[in-house]
Design a protein around this motif. Structure first.
Motif, PDB file in Angstrom:
ATOM      1  N   MET A  26       0.845  -1.188   0.000  1.00  0.00           N
ATOM      2  CA  MET A  26       0.000   0.000   0.000  1.00  0.00           C
ATOM      3  C   MET A  26       0.885   1.244   0.000  1.00  0.00           C
ATOM      4  O   MET A  26       2.041   1.200   0.426  1.00  0.00           O
ATOM      5  CB  MET A  26      -0.949  -0.011   1.205  1.00  0.00           C
ATOM      6  N   SER A  27       0.316   2.342  -0.440  1.00  0.00           N
ATOM      7  CA  SER A  27       1.084   3.575  -0.492  1.00  0.00           C
ATOM      8  C   SER A  27       1.313   4.111   0.913  1.00  0.00           C
ATOM      9  O   SER A  27       0.577   3.786   1.851  1.00  0.00           O
ATOM     10  CB  SER A  27       0.340   4.615  -1.333  1.00  0.00           C
ATOM     11  N   SER A  28       2.307   4.971   1.049  1.00  0.00           N
ATOM     12  CA  SER A  28       2.622   5.544   2.360  1.00  0.00           C
ATOM     13  C   SER A  28       1.530   6.491   2.844  1.00  0.00           C
ATOM     14  O   SER A  28       1.449   6.785   4.030  1.00  0.00           O
ATOM     15  CB  SER A  28       3.953   6.290   2.289  1.00  0.00           C
ATOM     16  N   SER A  29       0.678   6.950   1.927  1.00  0.00           N
ATOM     17  CA  SER A  29      -0.400   7.855   2.309  1.00  0.00           C
ATOM     18  C   SER A  29      -1.659   7.130   2.728  1.00  0.00           C
ATOM     19  O   SER A  29      -2.630   7.763   3.152  1.00  0.00           O
ATOM     20  CB  SER A  29      -0.730   8.799   1.141  1.00  0.00           C
ATOM     21  N   PHE A  30      -1.652   5.805   2.637  1.00  0.00           N
ATOM     22  CA  PHE A  30      -2.870   5.052   2.958  1.00  0.00           C
ATOM     23  C   PHE A  30      -3.188   5.180   4.442  1.00  0.00           C
ATOM     24  O   PHE A  30      -2.306   5.030   5.292  1.00  0.00           O
ATOM     25  CB  PHE A  30      -2.707   3.581   2.576  1.00  0.00           C
ATOM     26  N   ILE A  31      -4.453   5.418   4.731  1.00  0.00           N
ATOM     27  CA  ILE A  31      -4.904   5.578   6.111  1.00  0.00           C
ATOM     28  C   ILE A  31      -5.708   4.351   6.514  1.00  0.00           C
ATOM     29  O   ILE A  31      -6.719   4.043   5.895  1.00  0.00           O
ATOM     30  CB  ILE A  31      -5.773   6.846   6.250  1.00  0.00           C
ATOM     31  N   ILE A  32      -5.259   3.654   7.546  1.00  0.00           N
ATOM     32  CA  ILE A  32      -5.912   2.425   7.993  1.00  0.00           C
ATOM     33  C   ILE A  32      -6.777   2.725   9.210  1.00  0.00           C
ATOM     34  O   ILE A  32      -6.292   3.234  10.219  1.00  0.00           O
ATOM     35  CB  ILE A  32      -4.870   1.356   8.350  1.00  0.00           C
ATOM     36  N   TYR A  33      -8.043   2.360   9.132  1.00  0.00           N
ATOM     37  CA  TYR A  33      -8.953   2.531  10.260  1.00  0.00           C
ATOM     38  C   TYR A  33      -9.128   1.244  11.048  1.00  0.00           C
ATOM     39  O   TYR A  33      -9.340   1.259  12.260  1.00  0.00           O
ATOM     40  CB  TYR A  33     -10.311   3.028   9.779  1.00  0.00           C
ATOM     41  N   ALA A  34      -9.110   0.123  10.324  1.00  0.00           N
ATOM     42  CA  ALA A  34      -9.284  -1.167  10.989  1.00  0.00           C
ATOM     43  C   ALA A  34      -8.696  -2.256  10.114  1.00  0.00           C
ATOM     44  O   ALA A  34      -8.573  -2.101   8.890  1.00  0.00           O
ATOM     45  CB  ALA A  34     -10.760  -1.455  11.251  1.00  0.00           C
ATOM     46  N   THR A  35      -8.316  -3.345  10.747  1.00  0.00           N
ATOM     47  CA  THR A  35      -7.820  -4.502  10.012  1.00  0.00           C
ATOM     48  C   THR A  35      -8.298  -5.759  10.713  1.00  0.00           C
ATOM     49  O   THR A  35      -8.544  -5.747  11.926  1.00  0.00           O
ATOM     50  CB  THR A  35      -6.284  -4.475   9.911  1.00  0.00           C
ATOM     51  N   GLY A  36      -8.458  -6.841   9.955  1.00  0.00           N
ATOM     52  CA  GLY A  36      -8.948  -8.039  10.590  1.00  0.00           C
ATOM     53  C   GLY A  36      -9.046  -9.210   9.642  1.00  0.00           C
ATOM     54  O   GLY A  36      -8.497  -9.188   8.539  1.00  0.00           O
ATOM     55  N   TRP A  37      -9.746 -10.228  10.111  1.00  0.00           N
ATOM     56  CA  TRP A  37      -9.936 -11.466   9.363  1.00  0.00           C
ATOM     57  C   TRP A  37     -11.413 -11.837   9.314  1.00  0.00           C
ATOM     58  O   TRP A  37     -12.122 -11.719  10.324  1.00  0.00           O
ATOM     59  CB  TRP A  37      -9.148 -12.606  10.015  1.00  0.00           C
ATOM     60  N   TYR A  38     -11.828 -12.291   8.135  1.00  0.00           N
ATOM     61  CA  TYR A  38     -13.164 -12.798   7.907  1.00  0.00           C
ATOM     62  C   TYR A  38     -13.026 -14.204   7.339  1.00  0.00           C
ATOM     63  O   TYR A  38     -11.966 -14.601   6.872  1.00  0.00           O
ATOM     64  CB  TYR A  38     -13.923 -11.907   6.913  1.00  0.00           C
ATOM     65  N   ARG A  39     -14.122 -14.939   7.353  1.00  0.00           N
ATOM     66  CA  ARG A  39     -14.102 -16.278   6.747  1.00  0.00           C
ATOM     67  C   ARG A  39     -15.430 -16.566   6.056  1.00  0.00           C
ATOM     68  O   ARG A  39     -16.459 -15.990   6.392  1.00  0.00           O
ATOM     69  CB  ARG A  39     -13.802 -17.342   7.797  1.00  0.00           C
ATOM     70  N   GLN A  40     -15.350 -17.466   5.104  1.00  0.00           N
ATOM     71  CA  GLN A  40     -16.546 -17.873   4.372  1.00  0.00           C
ATOM     72  C   GLN A  40     -16.477 -19.356   4.081  1.00  0.00           C
ATOM     73  O   GLN A  40     -15.536 -19.822   3.416  1.00  0.00           O
ATOM     74  CB  GLN A  40     -16.691 -17.084   3.071  1.00  0.00           C
ATOM     75  N   ALA A  41     -17.450 -20.082   4.596  1.00  0.00           N
ATOM     76  CA  ALA A  41     -17.564 -21.507   4.341  1.00  0.00           C
ATOM     77  C   ALA A  41     -18.497 -21.712   3.149  1.00  0.00           C
ATOM     78  O   ALA A  41     -19.328 -20.847   2.850  1.00  0.00           O
ATOM     79  CB  ALA A  41     -18.103 -22.207   5.579  1.00  0.00           C
ATOM     80  N   PRO A  89     -13.723 -28.685  13.329  1.00  0.00           N
ATOM     81  CA  PRO A  89     -14.149 -28.860  11.929  1.00  0.00           C
ATOM     82  C   PRO A  89     -15.005 -27.701  11.427  1.00  0.00           C
ATOM     83  O   PRO A  89     -14.921 -27.343  10.242  1.00  0.00           O
ATOM     84  CB  PRO A  89     -14.943 -30.166  11.981  1.00  0.00           C
ATOM     85  N   GLU A  90     -15.796 -27.098  12.299  1.00  0.00           N
ATOM     86  CA  GLU A  90     -16.640 -25.979  11.880  1.00  0.00           C
ATOM     87  C   GLU A  90     -15.856 -24.698  11.609  1.00  0.00           C
ATOM     88  O   GLU A  90     -16.428 -23.714  11.129  1.00  0.00           O
ATOM     89  CB  GLU A  90     -17.743 -25.712  12.913  1.00  0.00           C
ATOM     90  N   ASP A  91     -14.561 -24.702  11.890  1.00  0.00           N
ATOM     91  CA  ASP A  91     -13.711 -23.569  11.527  1.00  0.00           C
ATOM     92  C   ASP A  91     -13.257 -23.653  10.067  1.00  0.00           C
ATOM     93  O   ASP A  91     -12.628 -22.721   9.549  1.00  0.00           O
ATOM     94  CB  ASP A  91     -12.473 -23.513  12.424  1.00  0.00           C
ATOM     95  N   THR A  92     -13.558 -24.755   9.419  1.00  0.00           N
ATOM     96  CA  THR A  92     -13.169 -24.921   8.020  1.00  0.00           C
ATOM     97  C   THR A  92     -13.826 -23.853   7.153  1.00  0.00           C
ATOM     98  O   THR A  92     -15.045 -23.685   7.163  1.00  0.00           O
ATOM     99  CB  THR A  92     -13.575 -26.319   7.520  1.00  0.00           C
ATOM    100  N   ALA A  93     -13.002 -23.124   6.418  1.00  0.00           N
ATOM    101  CA  ALA A  93     -13.492 -22.023   5.584  1.00  0.00           C
ATOM    102  C   ALA A  93     -12.327 -21.404   4.831  1.00  0.00           C
ATOM    103  O   ALA A  93     -11.159 -21.724   5.095  1.00  0.00           O
ATOM    104  CB  ALA A  93     -14.167 -20.955   6.446  1.00  0.00           C
ATOM    105  N   ASN A  94     -12.662 -20.517   3.926  1.00  0.00           N
ATOM    106  CA  ASN A  94     -11.665 -19.675   3.286  1.00  0.00           C
ATOM    107  C   ASN A  94     -11.545 -18.407   4.131  1.00  0.00           C
ATOM    108  O   ASN A  94     -12.564 -17.758   4.406  1.00  0.00           O
ATOM    109  CB  ASN A  94     -12.089 -19.336   1.861  1.00  0.00           C
ATOM    110  N   TYR A  95     -10.335 -18.084   4.549  1.00  0.00           N
ATOM    111  CA  TYR A  95     -10.106 -16.954   5.452  1.00  0.00           C
ATOM    112  C   TYR A  95      -9.529 -15.775   4.659  1.00  0.00           C
ATOM    113  O   TYR A  95      -8.564 -15.940   3.912  1.00  0.00           O
ATOM    114  CB  TYR A  95      -9.156 -17.351   6.575  1.00  0.00           C
ATOM    115  N   TYR A  96     -10.139 -14.613   4.882  1.00  0.00           N
ATOM    116  CA  TYR A  96      -9.781 -13.415   4.131  1.00  0.00           C
ATOM    117  C   TYR A  96      -9.212 -12.342   5.047  1.00  0.00           C
ATOM    118  O   TYR A  96      -9.790 -12.033   6.097  1.00  0.00           O
ATOM    119  CB  TYR A  96     -11.000 -12.851   3.420  1.00  0.00           C
TER     120      TYR A  96
END
Length: 123
Positions: A26-41, A89-96
């Protein structure tokens, strides 16, 4: 623009652990408000796993992972690392990997996503 690349997914037995990382460009001017992880089964909607608000440091976990997963800020990348333990097993998913922010002060705030990394929990 912002590019996010996840790593660390794989096949693990129930009760095992994995650590997910997210490399960012990312560019040096990018402003980050939040970061995290999501998943989709398969057949399900994408859901929040864990997130960090960068201005307050507030951390949010989904009820299903609270106490088993730990999110931490990767200051070098501007993203977050997800340590997953006691996997089920229920944690199985694609994590983003997710970053919420804007490329410049006058730009709109929006979500940015990686391509995802597959986590499969199975014996």
């Amino acid at each position: 623009q912002v590019q996010l690349v996840e790593s660390g997914g794989g096949l693990v037995q129930p009760g095992g652990s994995l650590r997910l990382s997210c490399a960012a460009t990312m560019s040096s001017s990018f402003i980050i408000y939040a970061t995290g992880w999501y998943r989709q089964a398969p057949g399900k909607r994408r859901e929040l796993v864990a997130s960090i608000e960068t201005t307050t440091g507030t951390i949010d976990y989904s009820d299903s992972v609270n106490g088993r997963f730990t999110i931490s800020r990767d200051n070098a990348e501007g993203t977050a690392t997800l340590q997953m333990s006691s996997l089920k097993p229920e944690d199985t998913a694609n994590y983003y990997c997710n970053v919420n922010g804007k490329v410049a002060v006058l730009s709109p705030r929006r979500d940015y996503w990686g391509q995802g990394t597959q986590v499969t929990v199975s014996s």
